[in-house]
Design a protein around this motif. Structure first.
Motif, PDB file in Angstrom:
ATOM      1  N   ASP A 189       0.595  -1.266  -0.047  1.00 10.41           N
ATOM      2  CA  ASP A 189       0.113   0.519   0.038  1.00 10.41           C
ATOM      3  C   ASP A 189       1.243   0.927  -0.130  1.00 10.41           C
ATOM      4  O   ASP A 189       1.436   1.689   1.052  1.00 10.41           O
ATOM      5  CB  ASP A 189      -1.241   0.366   1.429  1.00 10.41           C
ATOM      6  CG  ASP A 189      -2.094   1.248   0.852  1.00 10.41           C
ATOM      7  OD1 ASP A 189      -2.808   1.696   1.017  1.00 10.41           O
ATOM      8  OD2 ASP A 189      -1.717   1.966   2.381  1.00 10.41           O
ATOM      9  N   GLY A 190       0.880   2.034  -0.830  1.00  4.33           N
ATOM     10  CA  GLY A 190       1.773   3.209  -1.076  1.00  4.33           C
ATOM     11  C   GLY A 190       1.151   4.412   0.214  1.00  4.33           C
ATOM     12  O   GLY A 190       2.438   4.612   0.309  1.00  4.33           O
ATOM     13  N   ALA A 191       0.401   4.409   0.786  1.00  3.75           N
ATOM     14  CA  ALA A 191       0.008   4.737   1.859  1.00  3.75           C
ATOM     15  C   ALA A 191       0.848   4.520   3.236  1.00  3.75           C
ATOM     16  O   ALA A 191       1.496   5.457   4.024  1.00  3.75           O
ATOM     17  CB  ALA A 191      -1.422   5.324   2.296  1.00  3.75           C
ATOM     18  N   ARG A 192       0.970   3.270   3.167  1.00  3.90           N
ATOM     19  CA  ARG A 192       1.735   2.664   4.174  1.00  3.90           C
ATOM     20  C   ARG A 192       3.289   2.785   4.007  1.00  3.90           C
ATOM     21  O   ARG A 192       3.997   3.073   4.608  1.00  3.90           O
ATOM     22  CB  ARG A 192       0.816   1.917   4.497  1.00  3.90           C
ATOM     23  CG  ARG A 192       2.562   0.929   5.693  1.00  3.90           C
ATOM     24  CD  ARG A 192       1.646  -0.934   5.683  1.00  3.90           C
ATOM     25  NE  ARG A 192       3.242  -1.311   6.073  1.00  3.90           N
ATOM     26  CZ  ARG A 192       3.545  -3.225   6.636  1.00  3.90           C
ATOM     27  NH1 ARG A 192       1.889  -3.885   5.495  1.00  3.90           N
ATOM     28  NH2 ARG A 192       3.936  -3.297   7.516  1.00  3.90           N
ATOM     29  N   LEU A 193       3.104   2.675   2.629  1.00  2.00           N
ATOM     30  CA  LEU A 193       5.184   3.281   2.109  1.00  2.00           C
ATOM     31  C   LEU A 193       5.012   4.855   2.545  1.00  2.00           C
ATOM     32  O   LEU A 193       6.342   4.245   3.409  1.00  2.00           O
ATOM     33  CB  LEU A 193       5.218   2.794   0.902  1.00  2.00           C
ATOM     34  CG  LEU A 193       6.486   2.906   0.645  1.00  2.00           C
ATOM     35  CD1 LEU A 193       7.304   1.656   1.546  1.00  2.00           C
ATOM     36  CD2 LEU A 193       6.934   2.444  -0.973  1.00  2.00           C
ATOM     37  N   ARG A 194       4.679   5.518   2.949  1.00  5.09           N
ATOM     38  CA  ARG A 194       5.286   6.488   2.605  1.00  5.09           C
ATOM     39  C   ARG A 194       5.748   7.499   4.380  1.00  5.09           C
ATOM     40  O   ARG A 194       6.335   7.513   4.817  1.00  5.09           O
ATOM     41  CB  ARG A 194       3.485   7.258   2.332  1.00  5.09           C
ATOM     42  CG  ARG A 194       3.750   7.796   0.936  1.00  5.09           C
ATOM     43  CD  ARG A 194       3.107   8.926   0.151  1.00  5.09           C
ATOM     44  NE  ARG A 194       2.914   8.694  -1.695  1.00  5.09           N
ATOM     45  CZ  ARG A 194       1.723   7.948  -1.748  1.00  5.09           C
ATOM     46  NH1 ARG A 194       0.678   7.057  -1.352  1.00  5.09           N
ATOM     47  NH2 ARG A 194       1.643   7.915  -3.081  1.00  5.09           N
ATOM     48  N   ARG A 195       3.978   6.134   4.887  1.00  2.00           N
ATOM     49  CA  ARG A 195       4.762   6.484   6.690  1.00  2.00           C
ATOM     50  C   ARG A 195       5.988   5.754   6.653  1.00  2.00           C
ATOM     51  O   ARG A 195       6.840   6.199   7.580  1.00  2.00           O
ATOM     52  CB  ARG A 195       3.358   5.826   7.359  1.00  2.00           C
ATOM     53  CG  ARG A 195       1.923   6.899   6.768  1.00  2.00           C
ATOM     54  CD  ARG A 195       0.730   6.551   8.194  1.00  2.00           C
ATOM     55  NE  ARG A 195       0.820   5.313   7.849  1.00  2.00           N
ATOM     56  CZ  ARG A 195      -0.416   4.264   7.058  1.00  2.00           C
ATOM     57  NH1 ARG A 195      -0.729   4.957   6.200  1.00  2.00           N
ATOM     58  NH2 ARG A 195      -0.582   2.421   7.295  1.00  2.00           N
TER      59      ARG A 195
END
Length: 323
Positions: free
Chosen positions: A200-206
């Motif tokens: 998940d891109g959002a999780r990777l950003r976090r």
């Protein structure tokens, strides 16, 4: 197996192109065109990899996408120059002349030589798998690996590649990459290897933001279900991140937090050897924060960067005992 093992055949990222196509696609028309003469030479060399270190002429022709006649001519030229060598069975291997040239790469042998004393110290402090890698596009390339008999089993080889988001060294490198590249990478697609792989891109950003905040990356069971890696970035003069170092341990080893100071100290030692000078660090900020699963399960929530070690310190001094 570990969090940073040798990748299977094929690209690490779901959208990574093949490395040695017989033709290349035009960026505007979408039509294909024949490879140039230099491209054909490179296609012959690209036919070799960790899974195919020895090839007969027919295999080189097939893997490079060239006719047998063209492959024969190019292989002959490369062999005469020393880029390829032929054994007694008729199979071709990468030649020593290429190794001599590759040793001149600043991110290769020179970086390994500067890092090796600190990597050895890190290994002596942990007796676990110690790895060092650099970034090449959307992948990491491993340039050094130290392991012991009792360490968790790995299939790492110098030169092996793996996608950035699934490894500790990859997360450390991606977190300090160009923001535009980070955003493009986070948009994916992100290949999954276990149920724990970040897709998940959002999780990777976090997770990347947490890596920048704490100075360490934790990759837990992302490639296999039985290993975790702890990694830290290596900097050169001026502060740019050029590599990352990691320790890989069994997932059931609950003393992962004890590895963080040792990994961080090794990375800083290598960085100083490359000319980097640490800046005074601001006081740690307090407050609540949503923890990523990999950090929460090892009790690493809310651990910011510690103070910089003294200039003459090395990993072996003051490092934690074997977990």
């Amino acid at each position: 197996m570990t969090g940073d093992p040798l990748p299977p055949a094929g690209p690490g990222r779901a959208d990574h192109p093949a490395r040695s196509p017989a033709t290349h696609r035009g960026t505007r028309t979408g039509r294909t065109s024949p490879l140039s003469a230099p491209d054909r030479l490179l296609a012959v060399l690209a036919a070799f990899d960790h899974e195919h270190p020895a090839l007969c002429l027919t295999d080189i022709s097939r893997r490079a996408g060239l006719t047998l006649t063209t492959a024969h001519r190019l292989v002959g030229a490369l062999s005469a120059w020393g880029a390829l060598e032929r054994d007694e069975d008729g199979a071709y291997h990468v030649g020593l002349r290429l190794w001599e040239i590759a040793a001149l790469a600043p991110r290769g042998l020179a970086l390994r030589q500067a890092a090796l004393p600190y990597l050895e110290d890190l290994y002596e402090a942990t007796h676990e798998n110690v790895q060092m890698a650099v970034r090449d596009g959307p992948e990491v390339v491993y340039i050094e690996w130290l392991s012991g008999r009792a360490a968790v089993g790995v299939r790492i080889q110098v030169g092996a590649r793996w996608p950035l988001h699934a490894t500790g060294v990859g997360l450390a490198l991606l977190a300090h990459g160009d923001p535009g590249f980070q955003e493009a990478y986070c948009r994916g697609p992100l290949a999954a290897f276990t149920s724990h792989t970040i897709t998940d891109g959002a999780r990777l950003r976090r997770e990347l933001a947490e890596v920048r905040r704490t100075g360490v990356a934790v990759s837990s069971r992302q490639v296999t279900d039985d290993a975790v890696s702890v990694a830290a970035p290596v900097r050169r003069t001026g502060g740019a991140v050029v590599a990352a170092v990691s320790v890989v341990v069994p997932w059931h080893d609950r003393q992962v937090p004890a590895l963080v100071p040792a990994v961080r100290l090794a990375a800083r030692g290598i960085s100083r050897a490359l000319g980097w000078q640490p800046r005074p660090e601001p006081p740690a900020r307090t407050g609540t924060r949503a923890a990523e699963p990999a950090r929460a399960e090892f009790g690493l929530v809310g651990q910011p960067n510690g103070p910089a070690p003294s200039p003459d310190s090395k990993t072996g001094a003051g490092s934690p005992p074997h977990p």
